[in-house]
Design a protein around this motif. Structure first.
Motif, mmCIF file in Angstrom:
data_model
loop_
_atom_site.group_PDB
_atom_site.id
_atom_site.type_symbol
_atom_site.label_atom_id
_atom_site.label_comp_id
_atom_site.label_asym_id
_atom_site.label_seq_id
_atom_site.Cartn_x
_atom_site.Cartn_y
_atom_site.Cartn_z
ATOM 1 N N SER A 28 0.821 -1.209 0.000
ATOM 2 C CA SER A 28 0.000 0.000 0.000
ATOM 3 C C SER A 28 0.862 1.269 0.000
ATOM 4 C CB SER A 28 -0.924 -0.018 1.218
ATOM 5 O OG SER A 28 -1.659 1.177 1.289
ATOM 6 N N SER A 29 1.851 1.317 0.869
ATOM 7 C CA SER A 29 2.710 2.502 0.968
ATOM 8 C C SER A 29 3.493 2.750 -0.314
ATOM 9 C CB SER A 29 3.698 2.346 2.131
ATOM 10 O OG SER A 29 3.032 2.236 3.349
ATOM 11 N N ILE A 30 4.080 1.691 -0.828
ATOM 12 C CA ILE A 30 4.936 1.836 -2.007
ATOM 13 C C ILE A 30 4.109 2.132 -3.252
ATOM 14 C CG2 ILE A 30 6.574 0.671 -3.541
ATOM 15 C CD1 ILE A 30 7.574 -0.834 -0.973
ATOM 16 N N THR A 31 2.990 1.450 -3.443
ATOM 17 C CA THR A 31 2.187 1.708 -4.642
ATOM 18 C C THR A 31 1.611 3.124 -4.623
ATOM 19 O OG1 THR A 31 0.205 0.642 -3.723
ATOM 20 C CG2 THR A 31 1.660 -0.721 -5.100
ATOM 21 N N THR A 32 1.224 3.606 -3.456
ATOM 22 C CA THR A 32 0.752 4.992 -3.358
ATOM 23 C C THR A 32 1.864 5.967 -3.720
ATOM 24 O OG1 THR A 32 -0.908 4.440 -1.684
ATOM 25 C CG2 THR A 32 -0.178 6.740 -1.774
ATOM 26 N N ALA A 33 3.053 5.735 -3.186
ATOM 27 C CA ALA A 33 4.194 6.622 -3.460
ATOM 28 C C ALA A 33 4.607 6.572 -4.932
ATOM 29 C CB ALA A 33 5.370 6.251 -2.555
ATOM 30 N N VAL A 34 4.620 5.381 -5.514
ATOM 31 C CA VAL A 34 5.031 5.251 -6.914
ATOM 32 C C VAL A 34 3.964 5.837 -7.838
ATOM 33 C CG1 VAL A 34 5.647 3.638 -8.771
ATOM 34 C CG2 VAL A 34 6.585 3.313 -6.483
ATOM 35 N N ASN A 35 2.695 5.676 -7.507
ATOM 36 C CA ASN A 35 1.643 6.296 -8.321
ATOM 37 C C ASN A 35 1.750 7.820 -8.291
ATOM 38 O OD1 ASN A 35 0.192 4.287 -9.662
ATOM 39 N ND2 ASN A 35 -0.991 3.794 -7.836
ATOM 40 N N THR A 36 2.073 8.390 -7.143
ATOM 41 C CA THR A 36 2.265 9.837 -7.058
ATOM 42 C C THR A 36 3.474 10.250 -7.883
ATOM 43 O OG1 THR A 36 1.254 9.845 -4.863
ATOM 44 C CG2 THR A 36 2.551 11.777 -5.472
ATOM 45 N N LEU A 37 4.540 9.468 -7.809
ATOM 46 C CA LEU A 37 5.718 9.731 -8.628
ATOM 47 C C LEU A 37 5.388 9.596 -10.112
ATOM 48 C CD1 LEU A 37 8.720 10.394 -8.260
ATOM 49 C CD2 LEU A 37 9.157 7.929 -8.253
ATOM 50 N N LEU A 38 4.546 8.647 -10.453
ATOM 51 C CA LEU A 38 4.110 8.468 -11.841
ATOM 52 C C LEU A 38 3.327 9.691 -12.328
ATOM 53 C CD1 LEU A 38 3.825 6.694 -14.373
ATOM 54 C CD2 LEU A 38 1.884 5.567 -13.246
ATOM 55 N N ALA A 39 2.469 10.232 -11.485
ATOM 56 C CA ALA A 39 1.733 11.450 -11.852
ATOM 57 C C ALA A 39 2.712 12.603 -12.082
ATOM 58 C CB ALA A 39 0.724 11.817 -10.760
ATOM 59 N N ASP A 40 3.714 12.730 -11.227
ATOM 60 C CA ASP A 40 4.749 13.758 -11.414
ATOM 61 C C ASP A 40 5.500 13.544 -12.725
ATOM 62 O OD1 ASP A 40 4.171 14.951 -8.946
ATOM 63 O OD2 ASP A 40 5.772 13.865 -7.896
ATOM 64 N N THR A 41 5.738 12.292 -13.060
ATOM 65 C CA THR A 41 6.472 11.956 -14.287
ATOM 66 C C THR A 41 5.672 12.361 -15.513
ATOM 67 O OG1 THR A 41 7.547 10.124 -13.126
ATOM 68 C CG2 THR A 41 7.643 10.095 -15.531
ATOM 69 N N PHE A 42 4.379 12.047 -15.530
ATOM 70 C CA PHE A 42 3.537 12.473 -16.653
ATOM 71 C C PHE A 42 3.510 13.995 -16.760
ATOM 72 C CE2 PHE A 42 1.411 8.226 -16.773
ATOM 73 C CZ PHE A 42 1.528 8.006 -18.133
ATOM 74 N N SER A 43 3.410 14.665 -15.626
ATOM 75 C CA SER A 43 3.375 16.126 -15.606
ATOM 76 C C SER A 43 4.673 16.720 -16.157
ATOM 77 C CB SER A 43 3.137 16.608 -14.170
ATOM 78 O OG SER A 43 3.207 17.997 -14.086
ATOM 79 N N LEU A 44 5.808 16.174 -15.714
ATOM 80 C CA LEU A 44 7.096 16.665 -16.210
ATOM 81 C C LEU A 44 7.262 16.364 -17.695
ATOM 82 C CD1 LEU A 44 9.827 18.015 -15.725
ATOM 83 C CD2 LEU A 44 10.692 15.775 -14.934
ATOM 84 N N GLY B 160 1.078 -5.693 -6.952
ATOM 85 C CA GLY B 160 -0.293 -6.041 -6.631
ATOM 86 C C GLY B 160 -1.221 -4.848 -6.483
ATOM 87 N N GLY B 161 -0.738 -3.668 -6.831
ATOM 88 C CA GLY B 161 -1.567 -2.474 -6.753
ATOM 89 C C GLY B 161 -2.202 -2.145 -8.084
ATOM 90 N N THR B 162 -3.008 -1.115 -8.070
ATOM 91 C CA THR B 162 -3.555 -0.588 -9.314
ATOM 92 C C THR B 162 -2.935 0.778 -9.538
ATOM 93 O OG1 THR B 162 -5.463 0.334 -8.158
ATOM 94 C CG2 THR B 162 -5.733 -1.853 -9.138
ATOM 95 N N THR B 163 -2.893 1.183 -10.781
ATOM 96 C CA THR B 163 -2.185 2.416 -11.105
ATOM 97 C C THR B 163 -3.117 3.446 -11.722
ATOM 98 O OG1 THR B 163 -0.091 3.242 -12.001
ATOM 99 C CG2 THR B 163 -1.333 1.654 -13.367
ATOM 100 N N LEU B 164 -2.542 4.514 -12.201
ATOM 101 C CA LEU B 164 -3.309 5.649 -12.715
ATOM 102 C C LEU B 164 -4.226 5.238 -13.863
ATOM 103 C CD1 LEU B 164 -0.448 8.302 -12.817
ATOM 104 C CD2 LEU B 164 -2.023 7.793 -10.957
#
Length: 179
Positions: A29-45, A90-94
């Motif tokens: 849960s912690s890692i997938t939330t953090a990586v999804n937020t990083l993924l959103a930042d990546t798309f934005s950049l 095992g998480g879901t993403t954007l």
């Protein structure tokens, strides 16, 4: 056309999406939330870098146009790897632009005109922030012994440092030297 809904996913459907991992529910849960937020930042950049690629002008047009395009391509390549890492855990993403907008920490630039020097500076600052964000996620991965995600982030930190360095060097005034 089918209308999207924001209904809760049933436990049965969620189970179909969940990949096995030995990291435990808290880590997942912690890692997938953090990586999804990083993924959103990546798309934005990525989008900001392409925006500047499309709209750069001036005496260094060709150099900056190519630099921004190279950097945007590199950033875009990160998106699939990060999203697939979330799924492997095992998480879901954007799923949407709206979700990216909610999660992203970086700022957009919707200005009609941005001076090329300001583009270099802004992208440099954004890459520096991305580095800091990736280091925080790396620390989280270390805490939960997620070596694979940490390894991916190490490569992306190095790439972002290189992007930041190139942007810094391109933004320097002629004749400046460091002693």
């Amino acid at each position: 056309m089918r209308k999207a809904t924001s209904e809760k996913v049933s436990a049965k459907d969620q189970a179909r999406l969940t990949a096995p991992t030995d990291l435990g529910e808290n880590a997942k849960s912690s890692i997938t939330t953090a990586v999804n937020t990083l993924l959103a930042d990546t798309f934005s950049l990525y989008l900001k870098t392409k925006n500047f690629h499309w709209h750069v002008s001036g005496p260094h047009f060709r150099d900056y146009h190519l630099l921004f395009d190279d950097q945007a391509s590199q950033i875009f390549k990160m998106t699939d790897v990060l999203a697939e890492r979330v799924r492997k855990l095992g998480g879901t993403t954007l799923r949407s632009i709206g979700q990216i907008a909610k999660l992203q920490r970086s700022s957009d630039n919707d200005a009609d005109y941005v001076d090329p020097q300001d583009m270099l500076t802004e992208l440099g600052e954004d890459n520096q922030q991305m580095i800091a964000n990736m280091r925080k996620v790396h620390e989280l991965c270390d805490k939960h012994r997620d070596i694979a995600t940490a390894s991916i982030l190490e490569e992306y930190i190095d790439q972002a440092e290189r992007r930041s360095w190139f942007l810094f060097e391109a933004s320097r005034s002629p004749g400046l030297t460091h002693h």
